[in-house]
Design an enzyme around this catalytic site. Structure first.
Site, PDB file in Angstrom:
ATOM      1  N   HIS A  17     -51.677  53.570 111.297  1.00  0.00           N
ATOM      2  CA  HIS A  17     -52.531  53.341 112.475  1.00  0.00           C
ATOM      3  C   HIS A  17     -52.521  54.570 113.380  1.00  0.00           C
ATOM      4  O   HIS A  17     -53.554  55.010 113.876  1.00  0.00           O
ATOM      5  CB  HIS A  17     -52.027  52.154 113.300  1.00  0.00           C
ATOM      6  N   LYS A  41     -54.068  33.762 113.765  1.00  0.00           N
ATOM      7  CA  LYS A  41     -52.953  34.523 113.181  1.00  0.00           C
ATOM      8  C   LYS A  41     -51.705  34.253 114.003  1.00  0.00           C
ATOM      9  O   LYS A  41     -51.779  34.111 115.209  1.00  0.00           O
ATOM     10  CB  LYS A  41     -53.254  36.027 113.220  1.00  0.00           C
ATOM     11  N   ARG A  90     -57.831  52.250 103.773  1.00  0.00           N
ATOM     12  CA  ARG A  90     -56.723  52.725 102.936  1.00  0.00           C
ATOM     13  C   ARG A  90     -57.150  52.910 101.489  1.00  0.00           C
ATOM     14  O   ARG A  90     -56.572  53.702 100.768  1.00  0.00           O
ATOM     15  CB  ARG A  90     -55.555  51.734 103.010  1.00  0.00           C
ATOM     16  N   SER A 128     -48.850  46.639 108.218  1.00  0.00           N
ATOM     17  CA  SER A 128     -47.962  45.934 109.147  1.00  0.00           C
ATOM     18  C   SER A 128     -47.196  44.843 108.404  1.00  0.00           C
ATOM     19  O   SER A 128     -46.014  44.612 108.670  1.00  0.00           O
ATOM     20  CB  SER A 128     -48.766  45.314 110.288  1.00  0.00           C
TER      21      SER A 128
HETATM   22  P1  ADP Z   1     -56.662  43.799 111.265  1.00  0.00           P
HETATM   23  O1  ADP Z   1     -55.957  42.498 111.401  1.00  0.00           O
HETATM   24  O2  ADP Z   1     -57.855  43.949 112.141  1.00  0.00           O
HETATM   25  O3  ADP Z   1     -56.928  44.276 109.854  1.00  0.00           O
HETATM   26  P2  ADP Z   1     -54.596  45.809 111.391  1.00  0.00           P
HETATM   27  O4  ADP Z   1     -53.718  46.031 112.559  1.00  0.00           O
HETATM   28  O5  ADP Z   1     -53.964  45.368 110.121  1.00  0.00           O
HETATM   29  O6  ADP Z   1     -55.652  44.794 111.936  1.00  0.00           O
HETATM   30  O7  ADP Z   1     -55.446  47.101 111.080  1.00  0.00           O
HETATM   31  C1  ADP Z   1     -56.320  47.674 112.009  1.00  0.00           C
HETATM   32  C2  ADP Z   1     -57.132  48.764 111.335  1.00  0.00           C
HETATM   33  O8  ADP Z   1     -56.269  49.796 110.860  1.00  0.00           O
HETATM   34  C3  ADP Z   1     -57.927  48.325 110.103  1.00  0.00           C
HETATM   35  O9  ADP Z   1     -59.132  49.072 110.079  1.00  0.00           O
HETATM   36  C4  ADP Z   1     -57.052  48.716 108.946  1.00  0.00           C
HETATM   37  O10 ADP Z   1     -57.796  48.935 107.773  1.00  0.00           O
HETATM   38  C5  ADP Z   1     -56.470  50.003 109.486  1.00  0.00           C
HETATM   39  N1  ADP Z   1     -55.179  50.332 108.874  1.00  0.00           N
HETATM   40  C6  ADP Z   1     -54.146  49.512 108.616  1.00  0.00           C
HETATM   41  N2  ADP Z   1     -53.116  50.171 108.043  1.00  0.00           N
HETATM   42  C7  ADP Z   1     -53.522  51.468 107.920  1.00  0.00           C
HETATM   43  C8  ADP Z   1     -52.930  52.654 107.365  1.00  0.00           C
HETATM   44  N3  ADP Z   1     -51.721  52.635 106.789  1.00  0.00           N
HETATM   45  N4  ADP Z   1     -53.633  53.803 107.421  1.00  0.00           N
HETATM   46  C9  ADP Z   1     -54.864  53.804 107.972  1.00  0.00           C
HETATM   47  N5  ADP Z   1     -55.497  52.730 108.480  1.00  0.00           N
HETATM   48  C10 ADP Z   1     -54.834  51.572 108.466  1.00  0.00           C
END
Ligand code: ADP
Length: 160
Positions: A17, A41, A90, A128
């Site tokens: 992130h 969630k 990703r 996460s």
């Molecule tokens: P959501 O529940 O909206 O998917 P996340 O917190 O899991 O929320 O992810 C938010 C954004 O960050 C999404 O666009 C996800 O694809 C992206 N994301 C999650 N992990 C990574 C990572 N390791 N590298 C780049 N982008 C990521």
């Protein structure tokens, strides 16, 4: 003023992130990292903790704001005057869902554009949920998350 919103659950914020936030901060004048409060969630970390960790992890970036929202992303984007939504991709596992969401959001508001940023290769396997799995089993998550996140996640797991 080019303003973008980077929405997500951030439960917790990871290095993946953070890389997206850093990239976005170079592309836009102002980026709001917006934590979605989704009652469907059940997050490990409270909303306040997730917001605080993002603030700490992005303290070195001048043009980043951290906020939270509930309801429709397009309503929130309009409210804060953001014309772009940033999402990280990703790999193929993110693609379908993210493109569907972008199409749907475009139907809701034609003036807001979704911008996809490719994950940094070495962070593309970080999520996460995997970080939380590691924490539940007492593993070392230090390579996957900003420093401030480690203690917060460990104590949330311990107090669960
Ligand atoms: P959501 O529940 O909206 O998917 P996340 O917190 O899991 O929320 O992810 C938010 C954004 O960050 C999404 O666009 C996800 O694809 C992206 N994301 C999650 N992990 C990574 C990572 N390791 N590298 C780049 N982008 C990521």
């Amino acid at each position: 003023m080019r303003k973008a919103v980077y929405p997500g659950s951030f439960d917790p914020i990871t290095n993946g992130h953070l890389d997206i936030v850093e990239r976005a901060s170079l592309l836009f004048d102002e980026v709001t990292v917006a934590v979605l409060t989704n009652p469907a969630k059940r997050p490990l970390l409270t909303l306040e903790t997730r917001v605080r960790l993002i603030q700490e992890a992005t303290a070195h970036l001048r043009n980043i704001q951290v906020d939270s929202f509930s309801g429709l992303l397009m309503d929130y984007a309009k409210r804060i005057g953001a014309r772009a939504v940033v999402r990280g991709i990703r790999g193929v596992q993110d693609f379908d869902m993210e493109v569907n969401m972008a199409h749907m959001n475009r139907q809701l508001d034609e003036e807001v554009t979704t911008v996809f940023l490719a994950a940094k290769a070495e962070y593309s396997y970080i999520s996460s949920s995997l970080v939380k799995d590691i924490a539940w089993h007492g593993g070392d998550m230090t390579r996957f998350v900003p420093d401030c996140v480690v203690v917060a996640v460990q104590s949330a797991v311990a107090n669960h």
